[in-house]
Design a protein around this motif. Structure first.
Motif, PDB file in Angstrom:
ATOM      1  N   ARG A 115       6.634  -2.458  -5.610  1.00  0.00           N
ATOM      2  CA  ARG A 115       5.595  -1.627  -5.013  1.00  0.00           C
ATOM      3  C   ARG A 115       4.934  -2.306  -3.833  1.00  0.00           C
ATOM      4  N   THR A 116       4.558  -3.565  -3.992  1.00  0.00           N
ATOM      5  CA  THR A 116       3.869  -4.238  -2.883  1.00  0.00           C
ATOM      6  C   THR A 116       4.796  -4.506  -1.711  1.00  0.00           C
ATOM      7  N   THR A 119       3.906  -1.114  -0.097  1.00  0.00           N
ATOM      8  CA  THR A 119       2.511  -0.853   0.266  1.00  0.00           C
ATOM      9  C   THR A 119       1.885  -1.947   1.115  1.00  0.00           C
ATOM     10  N   LEU A 120       2.320  -3.168   0.931  1.00  0.00           N
ATOM     11  CA  LEU A 120       1.735  -4.273   1.695  1.00  0.00           C
ATOM     12  C   LEU A 120       2.751  -4.920   2.643  1.00  0.00           C
ATOM     13  N   ARG A 128      -1.599   0.668   7.937  1.00  0.00           N
ATOM     14  CA  ARG A 128      -2.732   0.445   7.030  1.00  0.00           C
ATOM     15  C   ARG A 128      -4.033   0.286   7.813  1.00  0.00           C
ATOM     16  N   LYS A 143      -9.238   1.610  -1.292  1.00  0.00           N
ATOM     17  CA  LYS A 143      -7.835   1.750  -0.842  1.00  0.00           C
ATOM     18  C   LYS A 143      -7.105   0.420  -0.909  1.00  0.00           C
ATOM     19  N   ASN A 144      -7.747  -0.631  -0.452  1.00  0.00           N
ATOM     20  CA  ASN A 144      -7.107  -1.949  -0.533  1.00  0.00           C
ATOM     21  C   ASN A 144      -6.798  -2.319  -1.978  1.00  0.00           C
ATOM     22  N   TYR A 146      -6.184  -0.270  -4.427  1.00  0.00           N
ATOM     23  CA  TYR A 146      -5.039   0.538  -4.856  1.00  0.00           C
ATOM     24  C   TYR A 146      -3.739  -0.003  -4.270  1.00  0.00           C
ATOM     25  N   TRP A 147      -3.746  -0.367  -3.000  1.00  0.00           N
ATOM     26  CA  TRP A 147      -2.536  -0.909  -2.384  1.00  0.00           C
ATOM     27  C   TRP A 147      -2.125  -2.222  -3.056  1.00  0.00           C
ATOM     28  N   GLU A 148      -3.110  -2.993  -3.510  1.00  0.00           N
ATOM     29  CA  GLU A 148      -2.813  -4.281  -4.133  1.00  0.00           C
ATOM     30  C   GLU A 148      -2.335  -4.153  -5.568  1.00  0.00           C
TER      31      GLU A 148
END
Length: 167
Positions: A115-116, A119-120, A128, A143-144, A146-148
């Motif tokens: 996932r990361t 997302t990251l 972002r 939001k950060n 959730y992204w993490e």
């Protein structure tokens, strides 16, 4: 609910079956939200998938096991005054069943890595940043978060129960 992508159709069918098989509306809604959005789910969410939804799909798959993969098959479930009719190719029915189990080797750590990586990803930093630019400070923090961690929860909610990779 219709879509050209069989994964989206499967997700939609699973969410509808959860809504129809779980008596407690709040429990069903929470489960659906986490199945749809969260990288990790609670044991209770996995139990709903495996004990309520999976048997419905398994019965269909057993009854069509000798059909060729491209055969289009229909199943209608009735829950009181509500019903759901699902029409899929045999291969899609079999694929739908696979969404009820955590894939072999998929650990919490591996699910988070996968996932990361999206997302990251460094290549998505500009995306972002532009997204966060128009958010209030509180929403930026949420939001950060959730992204993490990949959990769609109100900020500050306990995350300890989310120990299962989302199949």
């Amino acid at each position: 609910m219709n879509d050209l992508d069989p994964d989206i159709v499967a997700r939609n069918a699973i969410m509808l079956l959860i809504a129809l098989t779980v008596d407690d509306f709040d429990e069903a809604a929470d489960c659906i939200i986490h199945i749809w959005y969260s990288a990790l789910i609670r044991k209770s969410d996995l139990d709903i998938l495996q004990q309520r939804v999976r048997p419905l799909i398994e019965r269909v798959c057993r009854s069509i096991k000798d059909k060729i993969p491209s055969t289009i098959l229909e199943r209608t479930w009735t829950f009181g005054q509500r019903s759901l009719r699902l029409v899929l190719e045999k291969a899609s029915w079999d694929n739908l069943l696979s969404y009820m189990e955590i894939p072999a080797g998929l650990t919490v750590e591996r699910a988070n890595q996968i996932r990361t990586a999206v997302t990251l990803a460094k290549s998505r930093k500009d995306y972002r940043d532009r997204n966060l630019l128009v958010q209030t400070p509180a929403r930026r923090i949420a939001k950060n978060r959730y992204w993490e961690d990949g959990l769609l929860l109100p900020f500050g909610s306990p995350r300890l129960d989310f120990q299962e990779p989302n199949p």
